[in-house]
Design an enzyme around this catalytic site. Structure first.
Site, PDB file in Angstrom:
ATOM      1  N   ARG A  82       0.841  -1.192   0.000  1.00  0.00           N
ATOM      2  CA  ARG A  82       0.000   0.000   0.000  1.00  0.00           C
ATOM      3  C   ARG A  82       0.880   1.246   0.000  1.00  0.00           C
ATOM      4  NH1 ARG A  82      -1.772   0.730   4.441  1.00  0.00           N
ATOM      5  NH2 ARG A  82      -1.050  -1.081   5.587  1.00  0.00           N
ATOM      6  N   TYR A 221      -1.137  -3.413  -7.075  1.00  0.00           N
ATOM      7  CA  TYR A 221      -0.969  -4.173  -5.826  1.00  0.00           C
ATOM      8  C   TYR A 221      -2.291  -4.346  -5.071  1.00  0.00           C
ATOM      9  CZ  TYR A 221       0.121  -5.402  -1.088  1.00  0.00           C
ATOM     10  OH  TYR A 221       0.101  -6.035   0.126  1.00  0.00           O
ATOM     11  N   LYS A 230      -9.493  -2.870   1.345  1.00  0.00           N
ATOM     12  CA  LYS A 230      -9.204  -1.745   2.245  1.00  0.00           C
ATOM     13  C   LYS A 230     -10.021  -0.506   1.873  1.00  0.00           C
ATOM     14  CE  LYS A 230      -5.962  -4.040   4.438  1.00  0.00           C
ATOM     15  NZ  LYS A 230      -6.275  -4.633   5.763  1.00  0.00           N
ATOM     16  N   HIS A 250     -10.613  -3.166  11.307  1.00  0.00           N
ATOM     17  CA  HIS A 250      -9.462  -3.950  10.830  1.00  0.00           C
ATOM     18  C   HIS A 250      -9.230  -5.094  11.824  1.00  0.00           C
ATOM     19  CE1 HIS A 250      -4.963  -3.797   9.422  1.00  0.00           C
ATOM     20  NE2 HIS A 250      -5.647  -4.688   8.742  1.00  0.00           N
ATOM     21  N   SER A 273      -1.183  -3.880  10.427  1.00  0.00           N
ATOM     22  CA  SER A 273      -0.789  -4.761   9.336  1.00  0.00           C
ATOM     23  C   SER A 273       0.487  -5.525   9.684  1.00  0.00           C
ATOM     24  CB  SER A 273      -0.557  -3.943   8.068  1.00  0.00           C
ATOM     25  OG  SER A 273      -1.763  -3.339   7.679  1.00  0.00           O
ATOM     26  N   CYS A 275       0.972  -7.787  11.935  1.00  0.00           N
ATOM     27  CA  CYS A 275       1.197  -7.959  13.374  1.00  0.00           C
ATOM     28  C   CYS A 275       0.445  -9.149  13.954  1.00  0.00           C
ATOM     29  CB  CYS A 275       0.834  -6.686  14.124  1.00  0.00           C
ATOM     30  SG  CYS A 275       1.988  -5.340  13.828  1.00  0.00           S
ATOM     31  N   GLY A 276      -0.030 -10.057  13.101  1.00  0.00           N
ATOM     32  CA  GLY A 276      -0.498 -11.329  13.642  1.00  0.00           C
ATOM     33  C   GLY A 276      -1.984 -11.643  13.564  1.00  0.00           C
ATOM     34  N   LYS A 277      -2.778 -10.896  12.795  1.00  0.00           N
ATOM     35  CA  LYS A 277      -4.209 -11.219  12.711  1.00  0.00           C
ATOM     36  C   LYS A 277      -4.446 -12.573  12.042  1.00  0.00           C
ATOM     37  CE  LYS A 277      -5.344  -7.439  10.584  1.00  0.00           C
ATOM     38  NZ  LYS A 277      -3.995  -6.867  10.654  1.00  0.00           N
ATOM     39  N   ASP A 298      -9.036 -10.458   8.615  1.00  0.00           N
ATOM     40  CA  ASP A 298      -8.538  -9.090   8.384  1.00  0.00           C
ATOM     41  C   ASP A 298      -9.560  -7.993   8.674  1.00  0.00           C
ATOM     42  OD1 ASP A 298      -6.194  -7.567   7.450  1.00  0.00           O
ATOM     43  OD2 ASP A 298      -7.475  -6.941   5.805  1.00  0.00           O
ATOM     44  N   ARG A 393       2.564 -11.972  -0.696  1.00  0.00           N
ATOM     45  CA  ARG A 393       1.253 -12.382  -0.193  1.00  0.00           C
ATOM     46  C   ARG A 393       0.721 -13.612  -0.908  1.00  0.00           C
ATOM     47  NH1 ARG A 393      -1.369  -8.872   3.941  1.00  0.00           N
ATOM     48  NH2 ARG A 393       0.207  -7.271   4.219  1.00  0.00           N
ATOM     49  N   GLY A 520       0.456 -20.607  18.563  1.00  0.00           N
ATOM     50  CA  GLY A 520      -0.509 -21.496  19.224  1.00  0.00           C
ATOM     51  C   GLY A 520      -0.620 -21.241  20.716  1.00  0.00           C
ATOM     52  N   ASN A 522      -0.812 -18.504  22.074  1.00  0.00           N
ATOM     53  CA  ASN A 522      -1.733 -17.398  22.350  1.00  0.00           C
ATOM     54  C   ASN A 522      -3.102 -17.909  22.813  1.00  0.00           C
ATOM     55  OD1 ASN A 522       0.245 -15.525  21.695  1.00  0.00           O
ATOM     56  ND2 ASN A 522      -0.327 -15.496  19.522  1.00  0.00           N
TER      57      ASN A 522
HETATM   58  P1  GTP Z   1      -2.228  -7.881   7.479  1.00  0.00           P
HETATM   59  O1  GTP Z   1      -2.762  -9.055   6.718  1.00  0.00           O
HETATM   60  O2  GTP Z   1      -1.200  -7.089   6.717  1.00  0.00           O
HETATM   61  O3  GTP Z   1      -3.270  -6.962   8.026  1.00  0.00           O
HETATM   62  O4  GTP Z   1      -1.354  -8.489   8.705  1.00  0.00           O
HETATM   63  P2  GTP Z   1      -1.710  -9.576   9.836  1.00  0.00           P
HETATM   64  O5  GTP Z   1      -2.059  -8.837  11.088  1.00  0.00           O
HETATM   65  O6  GTP Z   1      -2.655 -10.591   9.349  1.00  0.00           O
HETATM   66  O7  GTP Z   1      -0.300 -10.283  10.140  1.00  0.00           O
HETATM   67  P3  GTP Z   1       0.139 -11.842  10.092  1.00  0.00           P
HETATM   68  O8  GTP Z   1      -0.751 -12.725  10.914  1.00  0.00           O
HETATM   69  O9  GTP Z   1       0.318 -12.229   8.680  1.00  0.00           O
HETATM   70  O10 GTP Z   1       1.554 -11.819  10.844  1.00  0.00           O
HETATM   71  C1  GTP Z   1       2.634 -11.106  10.347  1.00  0.00           C
HETATM   72  C2  GTP Z   1       3.914 -11.501  11.008  1.00  0.00           C
HETATM   73  O11 GTP Z   1       3.795 -11.592  12.430  1.00  0.00           O
HETATM   74  C3  GTP Z   1       4.437 -12.846  10.518  1.00  0.00           C
HETATM   75  O12 GTP Z   1       5.811 -12.716  10.229  1.00  0.00           O
HETATM   76  C4  GTP Z   1       4.212 -13.752  11.706  1.00  0.00           C
HETATM   77  O13 GTP Z   1       5.131 -14.808  11.732  1.00  0.00           O
HETATM   78  C5  GTP Z   1       4.353 -12.819  12.899  1.00  0.00           C
HETATM   79  N1  GTP Z   1       3.561 -13.288  14.051  1.00  0.00           N
HETATM   80  C6  GTP Z   1       2.242 -13.580  14.062  1.00  0.00           C
HETATM   81  N2  GTP Z   1       1.843 -14.023  15.290  1.00  0.00           N
HETATM   82  C7  GTP Z   1       2.929 -13.986  16.075  1.00  0.00           C
HETATM   83  C8  GTP Z   1       3.162 -14.311  17.451  1.00  0.00           C
HETATM   84  O14 GTP Z   1       2.273 -14.709  18.194  1.00  0.00           O
HETATM   85  N3  GTP Z   1       4.438 -14.126  17.918  1.00  0.00           N
HETATM   86  C9  GTP Z   1       5.451 -13.680  17.115  1.00  0.00           C
HETATM   87  N4  GTP Z   1       6.654 -13.531  17.647  1.00  0.00           N
HETATM   88  N5  GTP Z   1       5.271 -13.374  15.810  1.00  0.00           N
HETATM   89  C10 GTP Z   1       4.033 -13.521  15.294  1.00  0.00           C
HETATM   90 MN    MN Z   2      -3.460 -10.876   7.415  1.00  0.00          MN
HETATM   91 MN    MN Z   3      -4.868  -5.862   6.983  1.00  0.00          MN
END
Ligand code: GTP
Ligand code: MN
Ligand code: MN
Length: 612
Positions: A82, A221, A230, A250, A273, A275-277, A298, A393, A520, A522
């Protein structure tokens, strides 16, 4: 040869209503395409378009024995994420867009767009894609028409939304729809050969919240070009939601089932974005007695249901997930989902025609084609180069996820029990904390700050930035008014509004090692949250919220020492005082639009720091 109004009428399916046809004619007259095509969403259409794209070089067909019906696309290095600096909210008044959005006068932007789109489709096919965000015909769902000159957009939209004949039927019934116009901005002169990733160095991702319109120019993209995602489901939908008392967030949505009692809980979570969703949405619990099922990864649209509770749907039909770091170890369900019928963008290609990225289970082979299309060997990796782009992606159908929730397409949505906010924070923020009050919950959302990731091209990765509600790049109106909207909905729903929890999987120790195993594990946090939400366990009143007592928290087999736990819950009053100074400074840009309740929460926070 340019398409005429007559050609558009001839191409339109019988169920296309007159206003859609007129819209398509207007855009055809502006963009001047060579051909026009209305997408029906069929398998035959997918086969034809993907085959054409393989022939044109835009797609590489992956080895059908390894990854059936799947494709790889490589973008230009300038079009990998983006572009927030080129994303505009064009409201009549600048203050309605707010200080955190790029604002542009709607009439002036329309003038720019009229010029940019004039002839932009030359030499190309103009695709008209009817789509539904959310289950077809559902009470929370919304409709749209995307017009684009990119077949990549058509096939990705087919995975990410419900496109084609059925969506057009609903539009034909007279339901409202959002017009969304896209162009890669690369017209072809007669005889000019196309490139494998047409786009324009100049980009405009524009939104007209008062007239519910989207215009996107110059980028192919995903986040800039798949306009249902988005642009619609967050930026335009957030403004629609504000007018009509619902929420566009989000957020992932998951179902957690307590297998002993059979009780089901639904949780949404907003993290910035990358950060783990997607990871949390598909979590495989490491503790006994729980099952997680995915509703969305998402975006969540939430509305008060007839039962009075806050109900959420996933407006999307697929996952557009970050590839690097995804593996059978970290996210096996995502790996299973993308075994077939998947589009990969900017990952590396193996010699046997499959995909590879940093962090996947397989070790790096001796030879790859990297995301730029060049040979790549372990020697390149040793130099610190990446074979897959950090924001590469996968686009994959949600229905293929082995743990997709049986109710993921329930039109009325699932009733939400808890809302999580998180970010990537190496320090300060503890593992999990519960709100003191609904207003404190909104304050937690409003004060989210997170280390920047690779999901946008034009912000410096690694630095800390405020990202309220993980909506900074996606809120279609003034962010402070958005906080006010949350407070209003909390008031409207009263007791049934879910409690808010602040979480952080990313805290590090002094050696830079993650203190929390994450992924896991979490599930341990979810376990505490649902027990806490149902009043089973007490908490400790802390500075940032209510913390778990260690003895109430299932750490069995987690490999987290008592010392590590204490480090995750080490609250440094000076660091937090500095963080609140910074938050106050951040809030000040919104002037008196910041709701009084949020200012009060900041004052209460400072009192808790002083008492710590
Ligand atoms: P968007 O799709 O861009 O909105 O992002 P998202 O929030 O879905 O992020 P995604 O789950 O794809 O995670 C992105 C990164 O965070 C990856 O490199 C993961 O490996 C890392 N990650 C996700 N969950 C964890 C966690 O619990 N601990 C750690 N250390 N890293 C994590
Ligand atoms: Mn995602
Ligand atoms: Mn997103």
């Amino acid at each position: 040869m340019t398409v005429t109004a007559q050609d558009v009428r001839a191409a339109a399916p019988a169920n296309a209503p007159e206003d859609v046809v007129e819209f398509a004619i207007r855009i055809a007259e502006l963009g001047k395409p060579e051909k026009v095509y209305f997408a029906d969403g069929s398998d035959e259409e997918w086969d034809r378009l993907t085959t054409e794209m393989v022939e044109s070089g835009m797609f590489t067909r992956l080895n059908p024995e390894k990854r059936p019906n799947s494709f790889l696309a490589r973008s230009l290095p300038s079009d990998v994420a983006r572009v927030e600096s080129r994303t505009y909210i064009c409201s009549e008044k600048e203050e309605d867009a707010g200080p955190t959005n790029n604002w542009y006068d709607p009439a002036e932007m329309k003038a720019i767009l009229n010029e940019k789109f004039d002839g932009t489709y030359a030499g190309r096919t103009m695709y008209v894609i009817p789509f539904s965000m959310g289950p077809l015909g559902g009470p929370i769902s919304q409709l749209g028409i995307e017009i684009t000159d990119s077949p990549y957009v058509v096939v990705n939209m087919r995975i990410m939304a419900r496109i084609g004949t059925k969506a057009m039927d609903l539009i034909n019934e007279g339901r409202t729809w959002v017009p969304a116009v896209h162009s890669v901005g690369a017209p072809l002169a007669p005889g000019q050969e196309d490139t494998t990733w047409p786009c324009n160095e100049e980009k405009y991702i524009t939104h007209f919240p008062e007239t519910n319109e989207i215009w996107s120019y110059g980028s192919g993209y995903g986040g800039n070009a798949l306009l249902g995602k988005k642009c619609y489901a967050l930026r335009i939908a957030s403004t629609m939601a504000r007018r009509d008392s619902w929420m566009a967030e989000h957020m992932l949505i998951l179902r957690l089932t307590d297998e002993k009692s059979g009780k089901q809980y639904h949780v949404t979570a907003a993290f910035p974005s990358a950060c783990g969703k997607t990871n949390l949405a598909m979590l495989q619990p490491t503790i006994e007695g729980y099952k997680v099922e995915t509703v969305g990864d998402d975006i969540a649209w939430m509305r008060q249901g007839e039962d009075g509770r806050l109900r959420a749907i996933n407006p999307e039909a697929g996952f557009f997930g970050v590839a690097p770091g995804t593996s059978y170890k970290t996210n096996p369900m995502a790996m299973e989902t993308m075994k077939a019928n998947t589009i990969f963008t900017n990952v590396a290609l193996t010699d046997d025609g499959d995909v590879w990225w940093e962090g996947i289970d397989a070790e790096m082979p001796e030879h790859l084609i990297d995301w730029l299309g060049n040979d790549f060997t372990p020697a390149d990796a040793a130099e610190g180069k990446k074979a897959a782009h950090p924001n590469s992606r996968f686009t994959t159908p949600a229905s293929q996820c082995p743990i997709i929730c049986p109710d993921w397409e329930a039109p009325e949505g699932v009733a939400i029990d808890a809302i999580l906010f998180g970010g990537r924070r190496a320090s300060n923020v503890p593992l999990v904390a519960e709100q003191y009050s609904p207003a404190h919950g909104v304050f937690i959302g409003a004060s989210v700050a997170s280390e920047v990731t690779a999901a946008a091209t034009d912000v410096k990765a690694g630095s800390l930035r405020h990202d309220p509600f993980a909506m900074l790049p996606f809120c279609g109106y003034n962010m402070a008014d958005y906080w006010g909207h949350w407070l209003e909905l909390q008031e409207q729903l009263g007791e049934s509004f879910p409690k808010v929890y602040q979480v952080n999987w990313f805290r590090k120790d002094e050696d830079g090692k993650f203190l929390w195993p994450g992924y896991g594990d979490n599930s341990r946090v979810l376990d505490w949250i649902v027990r806490r939400a149902s009043g089973e366990v007490e908490g400790i009143e802390g500075v940032t919220g209510i913390y778990p007592k260690r003895e109430d928290f299932n750490l069995e087999g987690a490999g987290v020492s008592e010392a590590d736990w204490d480090k995750m819950y080490d609250i440094d009053p000076d660091a937090w005082a500095a963080e609140m100074d910074d938050t106050e400074q951040y809030f000040s840009q919104f002037g008196d639009r910041v709701p009084a309740a949020i200012r009060e929460e900041l004052a209460k926070f400072r009192e808790r720091i002083a008492a710590a």
